[in-house]
Design an enzyme around this catalytic site. Sequence first.
Site, PDB file in Angstrom:
ATOM      1  N   ASN A   1       0.873  -1.180   0.000  1.00 41.63           N
ATOM      2  CA  ASN A   1       0.000   0.000   0.000  1.00 41.63           C
ATOM      3  C   ASN A   1       0.907   1.227   0.000  1.00 41.63           C
ATOM      4  OD1 ASN A   1      -1.819   2.036   0.452  1.00 41.63           O
ATOM      5  ND2 ASN A   1      -2.380   1.387   2.531  1.00 41.63           N
TER       6      ASN A   1
ATOM      7  N   LYS B   1       0.101   4.252  -0.311  1.00 42.90           N
ATOM      8  CA  LYS B   1      -0.552   5.445   0.246  1.00 42.90           C
ATOM      9  C   LYS B   1      -0.334   6.622  -0.716  1.00 42.90           C
ATOM     10  CE  LYS B   1      -0.110   3.292   4.720  1.00 42.90           C
ATOM     11  NZ  LYS B   1       0.041   3.393   6.163  1.00 42.90           N
TER      12      LYS B   1
ATOM     13  N   HIS C   1      -9.390   1.366   5.142  1.00 45.78           N
ATOM     14  CA  HIS C   1      -8.101   1.581   5.804  1.00 45.78           C
ATOM     15  C   HIS C   1      -8.293   2.584   6.948  1.00 45.78           C
ATOM     16  CE1 HIS C   1      -3.971   2.702   6.592  1.00 45.78           C
ATOM     17  NE2 HIS C   1      -3.615   1.602   5.964  1.00 45.78           N
TER      18      HIS C   1
ATOM     19  N   GLU D   1      -6.610   4.987   7.920  1.00 51.72           N
ATOM     20  CA  GLU D   1      -6.360   6.397   7.578  1.00 51.72           C
ATOM     21  C   GLU D   1      -7.588   7.013   6.918  1.00 51.72           C
ATOM     22  OE1 GLU D   1      -2.697   5.632   5.492  1.00 51.72           O
ATOM     23  OE2 GLU D   1      -1.763   5.121   7.410  1.00 51.72           O
TER      24      GLU D   1
ATOM     25  N   GLU E   1      -4.921  -4.583  10.904  1.00 49.84           N
ATOM     26  CA  GLU E   1      -3.917  -3.531  11.072  1.00 49.84           C
ATOM     27  C   GLU E   1      -4.184  -2.774  12.374  1.00 49.84           C
ATOM     28  OE1 GLU E   1      -2.174  -2.424   6.920  1.00 49.84           O
ATOM     29  OE2 GLU E   1      -3.838  -1.106   7.372  1.00 49.84           O
TER      30      GLU E   1
ATOM     31  N   GLY F   1       2.976   2.539  10.790  1.00 50.34           N
ATOM     32  CA  GLY F   1       3.956   3.604  10.571  1.00 50.34           C
ATOM     33  C   GLY F   1       4.679   4.051  11.831  1.00 50.34           C
TER      34      GLY F   1
ATOM     35  N   SER G   1       3.902  -1.800  10.498  1.00 45.51           N
ATOM     36  CA  SER G   1       5.356  -1.857  10.697  1.00 45.51           C
ATOM     37  C   SER G   1       5.944  -3.231  10.361  1.00 45.51           C
ATOM     38  CB  SER G   1       5.730  -1.440  12.124  1.00 45.51           C
ATOM     39  OG  SER G   1       5.293  -0.109  12.375  1.00 45.51           O
TER      40      SER G   1
HETATM   41  P1  13P Z   1       3.277   0.545   7.658  1.00 51.17           P
HETATM   42  O1  13P Z   1       3.770  -0.759   7.060  1.00 51.17           O
HETATM   43  O2  13P Z   1       4.007   1.744   7.122  1.00 51.17           O
HETATM   44  O3  13P Z   1       3.221   0.488   9.140  1.00 51.17           O
HETATM   45  O4  13P Z   1       1.772   0.740   7.137  1.00 51.17           O
HETATM   46  C1  13P Z   1       0.888  -0.311   7.253  1.00 51.17           C
HETATM   47  C2  13P Z   1      -0.333   0.040   6.505  1.00 51.17           C
HETATM   48  O5  13P Z   1      -1.073   0.926   6.877  1.00 51.17           O
HETATM   49  C3  13P Z   1      -0.618  -0.712   5.280  1.00 51.17           C
HETATM   50  O6  13P Z   1      -1.899  -0.475   4.823  1.00 51.17           O
END
Ligand code: 13P
Length: 254
Positions: free
Chosen positions: A9, A11, A96, A98, A168, A174, A208
Site C-alpha cells: 500500500n 498510500k 483503511h 487512515e 492492522e 507507521g 510496521s
Molecule cells: P506501515 O507498514 O508503514 O506500518 O503501514 C501499514 C499500513 O497501513 C498498510 O496499509
Amino acid sequence: MRQTIFAGNWKMNKGVAQTREYIERFLTHAEAIPETVRVVLAPPFTALEAAADHLYGSRIDLGAQTMHWEEHGAFTGEISPPMLAELGVTYVILGHSERRAYEGETDDDVRRKVAAALEHGLIPIVCVGETLEEHDAGRAQQRVVEQARTAFAGLPAESLAGCVVAYEPIWAIGTGRNCESAQANEVMEAIRASLPGLADASILYGGSMNADNVAGYLAQPQIDGGLVGGASLDAEQFRRLIENALPGAGGSRP
Ligand code: 13P
C-alpha cells in the site's frame, strides 16, 4: 481460499515516473518470488494506468487504495468500481484506518464498498484494527470483530471466503512498534471465527511489517501474508520482505 498475499500500500506516494521506475526494478528480480505467493501493488489512482501497462504480462496484481460504492454520479473526486476494473485493477483496499480517521469512513460505508467491489469482480482487502486506547483496554478483538461483522453483513459465506481481511492495529501503523506475532494471530483467530466463510479467507497482518520481522508473522497459523506500507515503497526492500517471508519453504506454507 487462503493464499499467501503481500500487498504494497503505497498510500500518497509516487507519481507516474516513480511508479514506472519502481516496477521495472521490482520485476528485474521478481522470478525469485515463489509462484504460490501473490503480490499486489497499490499505487495512487493517478499512477494506476501506468502501473497496469508496466505490470502487463507479469504475475504481479494491481490494487487500488479505496473507491466509492456507486457506479457513477455526482460524487466529486470519487472513483467507482467499474473505473478500477476497466484499468485492470484486481484488488481494492477498503476501510483503511487512515480513511476512517481522516475521511470519516464508517463501518457502514465499508460494508457498501465491500458489496460493490464483489459485484464488480474486485477482490476487497478489508482493513480492520483497533486504536491504542481500545488495545490497552483489552477491547481489540471485540472492536475488529464488530468491524468485520458490519463490513461483511448480508454476504454469503462463499463470497467471504474469496475476500481478504487485513488486521492492522492502528497503533502499529507507521510507528515501528509492530504488534507481537502471537498476539496478532489471536486476533485473527477471533476474526476467522466471527463469520462463516472467514475461516477460508486470506488474512494479512499490517503495521510496521518489514524484512526482518515478516517470517515471525508467517510462522503463525492464522497469518497468510502482509499489507505493507513503508517497507513496500522501495522495490528491493519489498522484494526482500517477500523473499524472507517463507524461509526454506520453497514457496509453500508449511
Ligand atoms: P506501515 O507498514 O508503514 O506500518 O503501514 C501499514 C499500513 O497501513 C498498510 O496499509
